[in-house]
Write a protein that holds these residues in place. Structure first.
Motif, PDB file in Angstrom:
ATOM      1  N   LYS A 255       0.825  -1.212   0.000  1.00 51.14           N
ATOM      2  CA  LYS A 255       0.000   0.000   0.000  1.00 51.14           C
ATOM      3  C   LYS A 255       0.855   1.255   0.000  1.00 51.14           C
ATOM      4  O   LYS A 255       2.011   1.238   0.425  1.00 51.14           O
ATOM      5  CB  LYS A 255      -0.812   0.076   1.304  1.00 51.14           C
ATOM      6  CG  LYS A 255      -1.988  -0.821   1.391  1.00 51.14           C
ATOM      7  CD  LYS A 255      -2.813  -0.441   2.634  1.00 51.14           C
ATOM      8  CE  LYS A 255      -2.079  -0.755   3.908  1.00 51.14           C
ATOM      9  NZ  LYS A 255      -2.673  -1.778   4.740  1.00 51.14           N
ATOM     10  N   ALA A 270      -9.309  11.822  -0.484  1.00 53.88           N
ATOM     11  CA  ALA A 270      -9.544  10.443  -0.939  1.00 53.88           C
ATOM     12  C   ALA A 270     -10.709  10.418  -1.925  1.00 53.88           C
ATOM     13  O   ALA A 270     -10.664   9.722  -2.952  1.00 53.88           O
ATOM     14  CB  ALA A 270      -9.826   9.537   0.257  1.00 53.88           C
ATOM     15  N   SER A 274     -10.325   9.158  -5.767  1.00 51.87           N
ATOM     16  CA  SER A 274     -11.088   8.029  -6.291  1.00 51.87           C
ATOM     17  C   SER A 274     -11.855   8.446  -7.544  1.00 51.87           C
ATOM     18  O   SER A 274     -11.982   7.665  -8.483  1.00 51.87           O
ATOM     19  CB  SER A 274     -12.036   7.463  -5.228  1.00 51.87           C
ATOM     20  OG  SER A 274     -13.070   8.369  -4.965  1.00 51.87           O
ATOM     21  N   GLY A 282     -13.265   3.745  -1.142  1.00 56.55           N
ATOM     22  CA  GLY A 282     -13.281   2.626  -0.206  1.00 56.55           C
ATOM     23  C   GLY A 282     -12.751   1.352  -0.841  1.00 56.55           C
ATOM     24  O   GLY A 282     -12.442   0.404  -0.151  1.00 56.55           O
ATOM     25  N   HIS A 283     -12.641   1.359  -2.170  1.00 59.49           N
ATOM     26  CA  HIS A 283     -12.054   0.210  -2.839  1.00 59.49           C
ATOM     27  C   HIS A 283     -10.555   0.436  -3.023  1.00 59.49           C
ATOM     28  O   HIS A 283      -9.825   0.390  -2.040  1.00 59.49           O
ATOM     29  CB  HIS A 283     -12.768  -0.069  -4.166  1.00 59.49           C
ATOM     30  CG  HIS A 283     -14.171  -0.607  -3.938  1.00 59.49           C
ATOM     31  ND1 HIS A 283     -14.916  -1.193  -4.910  1.00 59.49           N
ATOM     32  CD2 HIS A 283     -14.928  -0.639  -2.816  1.00 59.49           C
ATOM     33  CE1 HIS A 283     -16.089  -1.560  -4.414  1.00 59.49           C
ATOM     34  NE2 HIS A 283     -16.111  -1.235  -3.153  1.00 59.49           N
ATOM     35  N   VAL A 285      -9.020   3.176  -3.583  1.00 59.25           N
ATOM     36  CA  VAL A 285      -8.669   4.376  -2.832  1.00 59.25           C
ATOM     37  C   VAL A 285      -9.590   4.473  -1.631  1.00 59.25           C
ATOM     38  O   VAL A 285     -10.805   4.361  -1.773  1.00 59.25           O
ATOM     39  CB  VAL A 285      -8.851   5.649  -3.692  1.00 59.25           C
ATOM     40  CG1 VAL A 285      -8.413   6.877  -2.911  1.00 59.25           C
ATOM     41  CG2 VAL A 285      -8.088   5.521  -4.991  1.00 59.25           C
ATOM     42  N   GLY A 286      -8.997   4.648  -0.461  1.00 57.86           N
ATOM     43  CA  GLY A 286      -9.842   4.735   0.723  1.00 57.86           C
ATOM     44  C   GLY A 286      -9.263   5.684   1.737  1.00 57.86           C
ATOM     45  O   GLY A 286      -8.191   6.259   1.537  1.00 57.86           O
ATOM     46  N   THR A 295     -11.924   1.705   4.071  1.00 56.39           N
ATOM     47  CA  THR A 295     -10.946   1.016   3.231  1.00 56.39           C
ATOM     48  C   THR A 295     -11.395  -0.440   3.117  1.00 56.39           C
ATOM     49  O   THR A 295     -12.308  -0.866   3.815  1.00 56.39           O
ATOM     50  CB  THR A 295      -9.531   1.012   3.852  1.00 56.39           C
ATOM     51  OG1 THR A 295      -9.574   0.282   5.082  1.00 56.39           O
ATOM     52  CG2 THR A 295      -9.024   2.406   4.103  1.00 56.39           C
ATOM     53  N   SER A 296     -10.733  -1.181   2.236  1.00 59.99           N
ATOM     54  CA  SER A 296     -11.040  -2.598   2.136  1.00 59.99           C
ATOM     55  C   SER A 296      -9.745  -3.348   1.832  1.00 59.99           C
ATOM     56  O   SER A 296      -8.679  -2.737   1.759  1.00 59.99           O
ATOM     57  CB  SER A 296     -12.064  -2.837   1.022  1.00 59.99           C
ATOM     58  OG  SER A 296     -11.481  -2.472  -0.214  1.00 59.99           O
ATOM     59  N   THR A 299      -7.712  -1.893  -0.982  1.00 59.05           N
ATOM     60  CA  THR A 299      -7.212  -0.518  -0.940  1.00 59.05           C
ATOM     61  C   THR A 299      -5.698  -0.446  -1.115  1.00 59.05           C
ATOM     62  O   THR A 299      -4.952  -1.074  -0.364  1.00 59.05           O
ATOM     63  CB  THR A 299      -7.626   0.152   0.376  1.00 59.05           C
ATOM     64  OG1 THR A 299      -9.043   0.100   0.464  1.00 59.05           O
ATOM     65  CG2 THR A 299      -7.175   1.600   0.429  1.00 59.05           C
ATOM     66  N   LYS A 302      -4.098   4.763   0.506  1.00 63.56           N
ATOM     67  CA  LYS A 302      -4.829   4.966   1.749  1.00 63.56           C
ATOM     68  C   LYS A 302      -4.510   6.332   2.329  1.00 63.56           C
ATOM     69  O   LYS A 302      -3.381   6.601   2.720  1.00 63.56           O
ATOM     70  CB  LYS A 302      -4.431   3.856   2.735  1.00 63.56           C
ATOM     71  CG  LYS A 302      -5.172   3.900   4.043  1.00 63.56           C
ATOM     72  CD  LYS A 302      -4.978   2.585   4.771  1.00 63.56           C
ATOM     73  CE  LYS A 302      -5.553   2.613   6.166  1.00 63.56           C
ATOM     74  NZ  LYS A 302      -5.342   1.333   6.851  1.00 63.56           N
TER      75      LYS A 302
END
Ligand code: ADP
Ligand code: MG
Length: 833
Positions: A255, A270, A274, A282-283, A285-286, A295-296, A299, A302
């Motif tokens: 990351k 963010a 995105s 949130g995928h 880019v989070g 985030t996930s 990501t 971050k």
């Protein structure tokens, strides 16, 4: 003279030296002879042996630790939870010293209580010193621009912008060296994209940083640490992580992290990135901010607050999942940023593959470079047009009003271009919004449309985007912002800046351990940054609501880094839980004052988070899991003992929302107050009232309608619910069972277990004084205790926080029984008899 057991603090030689004079004074008050110490001709003697200043400092420090530890041990002797984490104290060669101090302490405490009861004024040396310090602080806080100069001609209310003009004088033009480029501005409006993504892609290429893309990537490849300096808006925050991603730094599941001092900046940037990348927030880019993780697993870019990255060290001490960490807005020098810089420097030594980018909007890059062993500096020239600086000719009594008049003046007299207005916080912004509406009401078509856009930390996400929307033709946008817009966020189209010259700052008195927020004049560096915001898209103007004399003589050059003006308890706890025991040798860019470090250790000892050799106890380890201040986390951990964790985390969540729970619309104040008082029935205190609000809302199925009916802020409640959910998960992690209790006394005792250092006693004159320090405060008018009819001020209360407005006020106050203090914190409140 030997120093045993010094593993707590490491080498005291690096302790910042407190001035010799201050030490001498303190020693005098402590009756040197009894301690076997004396001072002759300015030399320190200990049992007749001459000491160097370094040895002397060390001795003082260790004595303090010893004193705390002894007291702590005596008090917690029967506490089994502590016992297993305790070590037998290292023998210290001055036992008498400890005993004497102990005795003196009790006597002094007793005297405080007696004096309170007799209403006598205690005027010992120490108290006078405290008073002088406070006076000086208050003097600083109330420094009004222009008290020395002539006053405004007419002070009465004016309704009309056209009748009341503020005189400004143009004094200077802001130009910084080679930073001005008057051309090269690609007109984004001419790009005719087939769809949104193409348009954004084109826009990215117009940013000043774009031409530096290759150089930047080369520099990152060749250097482990790179310092980047670039004007605000040049594209550092949004572009650098994307460039690195495009260049492959996110391959292999790694990351890129980018820290921001402010929550709202992390979220907003963010969101923007995105969009630019055409992915869902949130995928890939989070962002991650306290109590909110967007985030996930997927990501790779971050954005997060500096405080969140600090917490990640707790789970991943070498940040192994990161290939690059970018510490953005490093010039802000927040406490978390400063600690991060120290930690990152440390892990970079054994993680040669980790790249560090430190980015700053100001020119003091050398300092960062020096800190990172002469790291390479890359300067990105901004696109900067001249900005005319206008000062007020004469100071104004009411800066908010003057600022609004000035803004309206700009609106009616100046060519198109949006206005950026710097205010100190949410409340002030809301007031300004109202005044604007009031003043423009009835003007109809006499003036063109003004679009008011507020922006502050707690603004709901849907409204945040509004400030970035382009202004419709013929209208003018006024952005009412906190310091956030100084460098963290760039709003395009700003041509006029209105700078009242204030910001809200935390201040801390290390002697009493008191922390409060106050409105303070900004620094020269800040005012330059603010003015610079006007010159991004063309020749701009900045109106300073102070005189040029004020600028020259009243403003400091730069803002003092937070580490030197804050309570360090939280940081000390975090560092201790990272296994960093040698706080004195921790590499801070600017070390904190020794007194503040001691105060932090003292508080953590008192809360039972550290044992006498300065190691984390089980309690401390549990406390460190919660992303809240130590007193709050202690309260949560203590709720286990009182079997009321369910209630206590609700209270903790309500206290952590960061915005007010109740609201009082101007036209319905009576209704609102009546509604609020219902939660206070039985004079339960503000903490329990918050709990009742939460429970009632929960019972109403978290209904929005219920909030309207009860004059409760829906947004704050939703946030409280999120926070509570997180706290509940963390309880599980530290193996505290969720248990519920109807016993209000048990709940209050749990609160007291964390907040006993915030206990105050009623004085004859209706004010309160802290028990351990002669610090006077008042119950905030918003407290339920003040609102109840026929209220009698309780004898002893604890408070959640202090705020300084016209007086020092305590917010969120609950009555407690003095006996609890002796029961819960005997080591802190020892009473004779
Ligand atoms: P820097 O970090 O150098 O100050 P940024 O990367 O934040 O610069 O900003 C680059 C550009 O992106 C600016 O022109 C700014 O207006 C734009 N931008 C940043 N965030 C947003 C957003 N949330 N919405 C719209 N535009 C944005
Ligand atoms: Mg930025």
């Amino acid at each position: 003279f030997t120093t045993r057991g010094s593993n707590i603090v490491g080498d005291v030689e690096t302790l910042r030296k407190v001035s010799r004079q201050e030490y001498l004074k303190k020693r005098e008050a402590n009756k040197l002879k009894e301690l076997g110490e004396s001072i002759e001709d300015g030399e320190y003697l200990y049992k007749g042996v001459k000491l160097t200043e370094v040895e002397y400092n060390r001795l003082s420090y260790e004595k303090k630790i010893y004193e705390l530890a002894t007291k702590h041990e005596a008090a917690t002797h029967h506490d089994h939870d502590h016992d297993q984490y305790y070590r037998i104290p290292e023998p210290y060669d001055d036992h008498e010293g400890g005993v004497n101090q102990e005795k003196r302490f009790s006597v002094a405490l007793q005297r405080c209580w007696d004096d309170d009861l007799n209403g006598r004024d205690n005027k010992s040396n120490q108290f006078a010193e405290q008073k002088a310090w406070e006076d000086q602080q208050i003097g600083k806080a109330t420094l009004k621009f222009g008290s020395k100069n002539k006053r405004r001609k007419c002070d009465e209310e004016y309704d009309f912008v056209f009748e009341d003009q503020i005189e400004f004088v143009k004094k200077s033009v802001l130009l910084e060296g080679d930073q001005m480029i008057a051309n090269g501005n690609v007109d984004v409006g001419k790009v005719q994209p087939s769809h949104q993504l193409d348009k954004l892609r084109e826009e990215r290429k117009t940013l000043p940083i774009y031409t530096f893309r290759e150089r930047l990537l080369q520099d990152v490849e060749k250097n482990q640490v790179l310092i980047i300096v670039g004007e605000t808006g040049s594209g550092k925050t949004t572009q650098i992580p994307q460039y690195l991603h495009e260049a492959g730094y996110t391959k292999g599941g790694k990351k890129i992290g980018c820290t921001q001092p402010r929550r709202i900046a992390a979220m907003s940037v963010a969101a923007r990135v995105s969009q630019e990348m055409g992915v869902k927030l949130g995928h890939a880019v989070g962002y991650s901010i306290r109590f909110e993780d967007c985030t996930s697993e997927k990501t790779v870019l971050k954005y997060m607050t500096d405080g969140m990255l600090l917490r990640e060290f707790l789970v991943e001490p070498d940040l192994a999942s990161y290939s690059v960490v970018m510490v953005d807005e490093a010039h802000e020098r927040t406490l978390s940023t400063d600690v991060l810089l120290g930690l990152l420097k440390d892990i970079a030594r054994y993680r040669p593959d980790l790249k560090l980018i430190i980015s700053s909007a100001t020119l003091d890059a050398e300092k960062f470079s020096d800190f990172f062993d002469s790291a390479k500096i890359l300067r990105i020239p901004g696109r900067r047009y001249p900005v005319d600086i206008h000062y007020m000719e004469a100071p104004q009594a009411d800066y908010l009003d003057a600022a609004i008049v000035a803004a309206l003046q700009v609106h009616v007299t100046q060519p198109p271009g949006d206005i950026l207005f710097f205010l100190t916080g949410q409340e002030e912004i809301e007031t300004a919004e109202e005044i604007f509406k009031h003043r423009t009401r009835g003007l109809g078509t006499k003036i063109s449309e003004l679009i008011i856009c507020p922006i502050y930390a707690n603004l709901p996400t849907e409204l945040q985007a509004k400030i970035f929307e382009p202004t419709p033709e013929g209208a003018r946008k006024v952005v009412l912002a906190t310091n956030i817009a100084e460098t963290s966020l760039t709003i395009d189209g700003i041509k006029y800046v209105i700078d009242p010259g204030f910001s809200k700052m935390k201040s801390y008195n290390p002697r009493s351990g008191m922390e409060s927020l106050q409105v303070t004049p900004i620094s020269k560096a800040s005012s330059m940054q603010r003015a610079g915001r006007a010159g991004r898209t063309g020749h701009g103007k900045c109106f300073r609501l102070y005189t040029s004399y004020n600028y020259d003589s009243d403003l400091d050059d730069t803002t003092v880094p937070e580490v030197q003006r804050t309570n360090l308890a939280n940081v000390v706890l975090t560092l201790k839980s990272l296994g960093i025991h040698d706080l004195v040798n921790f590499e801070f860019m600017d070390p904190p004052p020794c007194e503040a470090l001691l105060k932090a250790l003292e508080l953590l000892f008192a809360l039972g988070a550290l044992n006498k050799v300065g190691e984390l106890t089980k309690v401390g380890r549990r406390m460190a899991e919660f992303p809240v201040d130590p007193m709050l986390s202690k309260m949560i951990v203590a709720s286990d003992k009182y079997k009321c964790s369910d209630e206590v985390i609700s209270i903790a969540a309500m206290l952590s929302t960061g915005s007010s729970i109740f609201y009082r619309p101007k036209d319905k104040q009576v209704h609102a107050d009546t509604a609020r008082l219902r939660f206070h029935s039985g004079n339960v205190g503000d903490h329990i009232a918050l709990l009742k609000v939460y429970n009632a809302w929960k019972e109403a199925n978290y209904s929005t309608q219920w909030c309207y009916e009860n004059y409760i802020q829906v947004r704050s409640m939703k946030r409280a619910r999120d926070i509570r959910d997180q706290l509940e998960r963390l309880l599980e992690r530290v193996e505290i069972k969720l248990s519920s209790s109807n016993d209000l006394e048990a709940i209050k005792k749990a609160v007291t277990s964390g907040f006993f250092p915030h206990c105050v006693r009623l004085q004859k004159n209706g004010s309160y004084r802290t028990i351990k320090h002669p610090h006077t405060a008042h119950i905030h008018p918003s407290s339920g205790i003040m609102a109840l009819e026929h209220h009698l001020l309780p004898r002893c209360v604890l408070y959640h926080e202090l705020v300084l407005t016209t007086k020092e006020y305590m917010r969120q106050v609950t009555e407690i029984k003095p006996e609890w203090l002796v029961e819960i914190a005997p080591h802190y409140y020892q009473l004779n008899g």
